[in-house]
Design a protein around this motif. Structure first.
Motif, short mmCIF file in Angstrom:
data_model
loop_
_atom_site.label_atom_id
_atom_site.label_comp_id
_atom_site.label_asym_id
_atom_site.label_seq_id
_atom_site.Cartn_x
_atom_site.Cartn_y
_atom_site.Cartn_z
N HIS A 176 0.88 -1.18 0.00
CA HIS A 176 0.00 0.00 0.00
C HIS A 176 0.91 1.22 0.00
O HIS A 176 1.76 1.36 0.88
CB HIS A 176 -0.91 0.00 1.23
CG HIS A 176 -2.06 0.96 1.12
ND1 HIS A 176 -3.24 0.64 0.50
CD2 HIS A 176 -2.19 2.24 1.56
CE1 HIS A 176 -4.08 1.68 0.56
NE2 HIS A 176 -3.46 2.66 1.18
N ARG A 177 0.67 2.10 -0.97
CA ARG A 177 1.58 3.23 -1.16
C ARG A 177 1.74 4.06 0.11
O ARG A 177 0.76 4.38 0.78
CB ARG A 177 1.07 4.12 -2.29
CG ARG A 177 2.07 5.15 -2.73
CD ARG A 177 1.80 5.59 -4.14
NE ARG A 177 0.39 5.86 -4.31
CZ ARG A 177 -0.07 7.00 -4.83
NH1 ARG A 177 0.76 7.93 -5.23
NH2 ARG A 177 -1.37 7.19 -4.99
N LEU A 279 -6.48 -0.08 5.68
CA LEU A 279 -7.87 0.15 5.25
C LEU A 279 -8.82 0.22 6.43
O LEU A 279 -10.03 0.03 6.30
CB LEU A 279 -8.31 -0.95 4.27
CG LEU A 279 -7.42 -1.19 3.05
CD1 LEU A 279 -8.07 -2.17 2.09
CD2 LEU A 279 -7.11 0.12 2.33
N LEU A 286 -7.98 7.76 6.92
CA LEU A 286 -8.33 7.72 5.50
C LEU A 286 -7.89 8.98 4.79
O LEU A 286 -7.41 8.94 3.67
CB LEU A 286 -9.84 7.53 5.33
CG LEU A 286 -10.43 6.25 5.90
CD1 LEU A 286 -11.86 6.10 5.42
CD2 LEU A 286 -9.61 5.05 5.47
N THR A 290 -6.21 8.45 0.92
CA THR A 290 -7.06 8.32 -0.26
C THR A 290 -6.98 9.54 -1.15
O THR A 290 -6.41 10.57 -0.80
CB THR A 290 -8.52 8.11 0.15
OG1 THR A 290 -8.87 9.18 1.03
CG2 THR A 290 -8.69 6.80 0.84
N ASN A 291 -7.62 9.36 -2.31
CA ASN A 291 -7.88 10.48 -3.19
C ASN A 291 -6.61 11.19 -3.65
O ASN A 291 -6.60 12.39 -3.84
CB ASN A 291 -8.80 11.48 -2.46
CG ASN A 291 -9.57 12.34 -3.48
OD1 ASN A 291 -9.65 11.99 -4.65
ND2 ASN A 291 -10.10 13.45 -3.03
N ARG A 292 -5.54 10.42 -3.77
CA ARG A 292 -4.31 11.02 -4.27
C ARG A 292 -4.13 10.65 -5.74
O ARG A 292 -3.11 10.13 -6.15
CB ARG A 292 -3.12 10.55 -3.43
CG ARG A 292 -3.35 10.86 -1.94
CD ARG A 292 -2.07 10.80 -1.18
NE ARG A 292 -1.52 9.44 -1.18
CZ ARG A 292 -0.44 9.09 -0.52
NH1 ARG A 292 0.22 9.98 0.17
NH2 ARG A 292 -0.01 7.85 -0.55
N ALA A 293 -5.19 10.94 -6.48
CA ALA A 293 -5.23 10.48 -7.87
C ALA A 293 -4.14 11.12 -8.72
O ALA A 293 -3.78 10.59 -9.76
CB ALA A 293 -6.60 10.78 -8.47
N ASP A 294 -3.60 12.23 -8.26
CA ASP A 294 -2.59 12.90 -9.07
C ASP A 294 -1.30 12.10 -9.20
O ASP A 294 -0.45 12.42 -10.01
CB ASP A 294 -2.27 14.28 -8.48
CG ASP A 294 -1.84 14.20 -7.03
OD1 ASP A 294 -2.24 13.23 -6.35
OD2 ASP A 294 -1.11 15.09 -6.58
N ASP A 295 -1.18 11.04 -8.43
CA ASP A 295 0.04 10.23 -8.51
C ASP A 295 -0.25 8.78 -8.90
O ASP A 295 0.61 7.92 -8.81
CB ASP A 295 0.78 10.29 -7.17
CG ASP A 295 2.20 9.75 -7.29
OD1 ASP A 295 2.70 9.24 -6.31
OD2 ASP A 295 2.79 9.84 -8.39
N LEU A 296 -1.49 8.51 -9.31
CA LEU A 296 -1.84 7.10 -9.56
C LEU A 296 -1.34 6.61 -10.92
O LEU A 296 -1.25 7.38 -11.85
CB LEU A 296 -3.35 6.92 -9.49
CG LEU A 296 -3.89 6.82 -8.06
CD1 LEU A 296 -5.40 6.90 -8.09
CD2 LEU A 296 -3.45 5.53 -7.40
#
Lengths: 296, 296
Positions: A176-177, A279, A286, A290-296
């Motif tokens: 898990h990152r 999790l 949380l 979470t919600n770190r889509a800028d690095d996915l």
């Protein structure tokens, strides 16, 4: 470049039947799930054997390859006692379950080899069905060598290992990152019941111990000596994927007492690492994950 | 014993529908592969989402759960670009493939989240299909948290990770008695393209490096510095389970030159450890490994 270093796929034709390139097994890997006798004759000298992983227990977690092999390909299935009843119920041909209770391992394995060899010499299709994955503490490599020496090159079919699927089914990501960038799978019991070396503590690693829960107290002592912090989260996942799967959460410091209170229902695995709580239902935690889509 | 430490299975009735006990997911885990609308209504508020591992690529290595989900359960499938064409061809509903090419990861992931969320709010059944296993470097944990925060608790379905199935399909057992009693899976590329710590050399361990082959030369340098012996066998398995799977064998000392000569066809994994040669075709070596049934 030495030619024997590269093993390309000899199965390029026909393209409709893609198969893996095994090192040194040019005659292996007949089509999965076919009962076509012509194709069979083409591939078979004597019998054929597949060494197949059954996964953790739920039939829905069988691979398609395993399902087809035990329901429509095999002439005989030789299974370990650990394979679940629900999976064994799918077998549509004669089924032999090895008796490898404590004290009978040698005779049980010998009987299994004898039955498999007889079936192979009769030209039958044999499935050797093993719990989990054949090559993860399943001693599949030894059976592979045994049958190859007899002249029957087994096809090896992977299965879901409880070392990975057990944590997942208890909602624990082994990686898990930001928390765990590697995972180690080891056994708590060495050969001849010896105690193996305790792996070094690495903060960004999740460690999965198989066959360790019968010696939990001494294992935890070893972990503490090796620098595993008291507050490190641990989880015990029992009977992964079964009706009565259970996950017990604790820490290195509390797990002995928690298991004393809760009891232990084998088989189970012990997971140690910060990812055990990755999790968890904690809104504050949380927000950090979470919600770190800028690095996915 | 704190009650929240133990998570028993709330799905004991009816026994015909056994399901796992996830930590904190009492409303999750609807039946797999059913299109029965009554059962669906019973479980659904808004939509449902399953986060599913597709395995290494061969459709025969899908789990039954994954196969049923993409062929008969899902209303929409959102897949990563890495999922094989053969598996995508099985999808029987609208299919969206995320564009996560280098440079587009953020926007690709955002679009995927938006499409999934819209579908869930419309009450649809969503399958999020990921290569391999969702929790092994798949960032499945992050997607799980994302959807849970939106109120949709994903069902997580394990898949075969190439970290285990890749070596197996190249005939390399990650564990093998007398040779390897543990295995470590790690990445050769850290977050933000950093270089992670090189794991310590342990003689009875097999180490699998994912996402490492683009920096093979520097990785091998790191391994040598960390005490990995020159003669330690290594193997590179490319495109595990595909038509054109290939396994390149070498040693720590020779692998850079061997790969220079042979070329490299991604994706691939690097395996380092004595187990790489455990099943090699060498009769002398075999004699030392096989037929030890008295200890099985």
């Amino acid at each position: 470049m030495n030619a024997h270093n590269i093993h390309s796929n000899p199965y390029n034709s026909p393209p409709a039947s893609p198969k893996y390139s095994f090192v040194g097994t040019p005659a292996a890997l007949p089509g999965i799930g076919t009962n076509d006798s012509q194709q069979r004759a083409q591939h078979t000298i004597g019998g054929e054997i597949k060494l197949i992983g059954a996964g953790p227990g739920d039939p829905d977690l069988l691979t398609m390859a395993a399902y087809k092999a035990i329901t429509s390909w095999a002439d005989i299935v030789l299974a370990d006692k650990l394979v679940s009843k629900e999976i064994l119920a799918l077998v549509s041909c004669p089924l032999f379950i090895a008796n490898k209770e404590k004290g009978c391992q040698a005779s049980g394995q010998k009987e299994l080899y004898e039955r498999a060899t007889l079936a192979l010499q009769q030209g039958l299709r044999v499935v050797r069905l093993k719990q989990g994955d054949p090559f993860i503490f399943g001693r599949g490599g030894e059976e592979y060598l045994y049958f190859r020496r007899l002249g029957f090159e087994p096809t090896i079919v992977p299965g879901l290992s409880s070392s990975i699927s057990g944590p997942l089914l208890a909602n624990i990501p082994l990686t898990h990152r930001g928390i765990a960038s590697q995972f180690l799978v080891c056994t708590g019991t060495g050969s001849q019941d010896t105690i193996p070396d305790t792996p070094t503590y690495v903060a960004h690693r999740t460690t999965v111990f198989l066959m360790a829960l019968h010696r939990l107290e001494s294992l935890v002592k070893d972990l503490k000596s090796a620098g595993y912090p008291d507050e490190l989260p641990v989880a015990i996942v029992e009977r992964a994927s079964a009706h009565d799967q259970r996950c017990v959460k604790a820490t290195v410091g509390t797990v002995v007492q928690v298991v004393k209170d809760a009891g232990y229902r084998p088989p189970g695995i012990l997971i140690a690492g910060w990812a055990c709580d990755a999790l968890a239902q904690d809104p504050e935690q949380l927000d950090g994950l979470t919600n770190r889509a800028d690095d996915l």
